[in-house]
Design a protein around this motif. Structure first.
Motif, short mmCIF file in Angstrom:
data_model
loop_
_atom_site.label_atom_id
_atom_site.label_comp_id
_atom_site.label_asym_id
_atom_site.label_seq_id
_atom_site.Cartn_x
_atom_site.Cartn_y
_atom_site.Cartn_z
N ASN A 1 136.74 34.06 -21.22
CA ASN A 1 135.50 34.44 -21.90
C ASN A 1 135.79 35.12 -23.23
O ASN A 1 135.07 34.93 -24.21
N SER B 1 133.44 37.34 -15.09
CA SER B 1 132.59 36.21 -14.71
C SER B 1 133.10 34.88 -15.26
O SER B 1 132.69 33.83 -14.80
N TRP C 1 129.44 31.90 -24.13
CA TRP C 1 129.64 31.22 -22.86
C TRP C 1 128.55 31.52 -21.85
O TRP C 1 128.54 30.96 -20.74
N LYS D 1 125.58 26.97 -14.70
CA LYS D 1 126.42 26.70 -13.52
C LYS D 1 125.97 27.53 -12.32
O LYS D 1 125.92 27.03 -11.19
N LEU D 2 125.64 28.80 -12.55
CA LEU D 2 125.14 29.64 -11.46
C LEU D 2 123.83 29.09 -10.91
O LEU D 2 123.59 29.10 -9.69
N LYS E 1 127.34 29.36 -18.41
CA LYS E 1 127.59 30.16 -17.20
C LYS E 1 126.30 30.31 -16.39
O LYS E 1 126.29 30.13 -15.16
N SER F 1 121.75 35.22 -10.90
CA SER F 1 122.35 35.55 -12.20
C SER F 1 121.72 36.79 -12.84
O SER F 1 121.97 37.07 -14.01
N GLU G 1 133.03 24.62 -22.30
CA GLU G 1 133.68 25.90 -22.63
C GLU G 1 134.98 25.69 -23.41
O GLU G 1 135.93 26.48 -23.29
#
Length: 483
Positions: A6, A483, A282, A289-290, A286, A297, A153
């Motif tokens: 990250n 994370s 990011w 994806k969560l 992120k 989140s 990413e």
């Protein structure tokens, strides 16, 4: 020990966004001196046109970012290829459309005296409109490739494509302007050539990364993706109209020279806001994806909000303290004097607008894009009304910023209450007011002339910022880093 991914992504994105505006700002006095105020004003107007034409992007960039991240997480390779082909197919049509818009702009400027350009500059400005259409059309391709790599990413590649494009253009223009005394037409031609090169490079890199990729013209977009693209396009449409309207008001009421100074600082703060966005680039993939994995989140959002807000506000305080000295060195005494008030009030505006950064990532990544669209429409309508009323009441260029600040302060409070309702089930107006209180206090510190009031406001602002964004959040910060 391997460095956190990250952190690497943040550094790459910061380099991508920060380098070009910094170098452009440093070279501004050079451009004004060699082009002259009028041609520099035309350049700022063309930049405004280029940004305005981004309203035709139809959400392609955000759709690529979200869906490539989503399908990569779900390991759906064929769907990734389809998303890219959908985006490229739409962009081919948009490129043609932008070229037509450019020629239309030429006719309106040359023969209908759009923007009331003086006679000796009208034809030059009209030709620039044609080139602006080409530039926008090519940039639509760039957004596909940069967002593709951001979704995976791979921010180092996205930064290379973005920064490489802009820095090569700037370097070539500085070189040719110094040695050959080129005019604004050649500056835009060089932008087109460099943009074409990096668009081709982006395609080649994407082709090598996306296994088995073959282009096919495909406009059959699944309903849920089309809906997301439409909603995010409408969001960007509202924002672009809002943040380009101030330039059009300035040039229409006060002329090209006034626009050149106003647009210089407005552009600087646009890039500064992008830099604040780049603190945690990011976050969007992120969150996506969560969401795809049906994980909560909320804690990630709260931690990111506190970090981005705290860092941004502190940097704005530092900017306020140092800009009078730095601007004199970089811009020269006369230009620094012309932009002094613009800079001061843009800092106040940005103190509120940074509160919008993390919510934008969150809303669009976790299925609340429609709610964010409604909020964006409210924000845009309020801002346009406030700017229009302010410019007719105060009759000065700075009055546009009065309207921007008032509308932004009200809108950020409303946004905080919407988020509170989503996250906790309650609007909690008092807590939301406390969250924007540091921005109010620092804004007062900046515009107030009384030393005692300034001292009281800055001390209270820093204390409030600490207790709302830092104190008691250590575990959230650790979770954010990991994370």
């Amino acid at each position: 020990m391997a460095r956190n991914k990250n952190i690497d992504n943040t550094l790459c994105n910061l380099a991508d966004i920060f380098l070009y505006p910094l170098l452009f700002f440093v070279s501004t006095s050079f451009f004004i001196r060699h082009l002259g105020q009028s041609q520099f004003g035309i350049w700022m107007l063309i930049n405004t046109i280029v940004v305005s034409l981004q309203l035709f992007n139809f959400g392609i960039g955000s759709t690529v970012l979200k869906n490539i991240a989503l399908y990569a997480a779900q390991k759906k390779h064929r769907e990734q290829i389809r998303v890219v082909n959908n985006a490229l197919s739409m962009t081919i049509l948009l490129f043609t459309f932008c070229c037509v818009i450019g020629f239309t702009g030429f006719c309106f400027v040359a023969y209908r005296n759009l923007f009331h350009i003086t006679t000796n500059l009208r034809l030059l400005c009209a030709k620039c409109f044609i080139l602006a259409g080409f530039i926008v059309g090519i940039k639509f391709f760039e957004q596909i490739f940069t967002n593709y790599f951001k979704a995976l990413e791979k921010y180092n590649i996205a930064a290379m494509l973005g920064s490489g494009n802009r820095l090569c253009t700037l370097t070539l223009n500085l070189f040719l302007l110094y040695f050959l005394s080129i005019n604004i037409i050649w500056i835009l031609v060089i932008m087109i050539i460099v943009n074409i090169f990096f668009a081709i490079l982006g395609f080649v890199l994407m082709y090598r990364n996306l296994r088995g990729y073959q282009f096919s013209f495909n406009l059959k977009i699944p309903k849920h993706e089309a809906s997301f693209a439409l909603i995010t396009w409408l969001q960007s449409l509202a924002i672009i109209i809002t943040f380009q309207s101030d330039r059009y008001l300035i040039v229409s009421y006060f002329g090209l020279i006034a626009l050149s100074y106003y647009a210089l600082i407005a552009t600087m703060f646009n890039h500064l806001h992008m830099c604040f966005n780049a603190i945690m680039p990011w976050l969007s993939p992120k969150f996506t994806k969560l969401y795809a994995q049906r994980k909560n989140s909320n804690e990630l959002y709260l931690a990111a909000r506190n970090v981005v807000t705290g860092i941004s506000v502190l940097l704005l305080i530092i900017l306020y303290l140092v800009y009078p000295y730095i601007f004199k060195i970089i811009l020269g005494a006369q230009t620094a004097h012309e932009v002094k008030n613009y800079t001061k009030y843009f800092i106040v505006f940005e103190l509120f607008f940074v509160l919008n950064i993390v919510p934008t990532y969150y809303f669009n990544a976790v299925g609340h894009e429609r709610i964010y669209l409604y909020y964006t429409i409210f924000f845009s309508a309020l801002t346009l009304c406030c700017m229009f009323i302010s410019i007719h009441v105060f009759h000065s260029t700075i009055s546009v910023l009065y309207g921007l600040i008032a509308a932004c302060a009200i809108s950020m409070y409303v946004l905080r209450m919407i988020l509170s309702k989503i996250l906790s089930g309650s609007y909690d107006p008092i807590s939301c007011a406390v969250q924007i209180f540091p921005s109010i206090l620092i804004g007062t510190f900046i515009v107030c002339e009384n030393g005692l009031v300034k001292g009281f406001c800055i001390i209270l602002a820093i204390a409030t910022l600490y207790f709302t964004n830092v104190h008691g959040h250590r575990e959230k910060f650790i979770m954010l880093v990991n994370s």
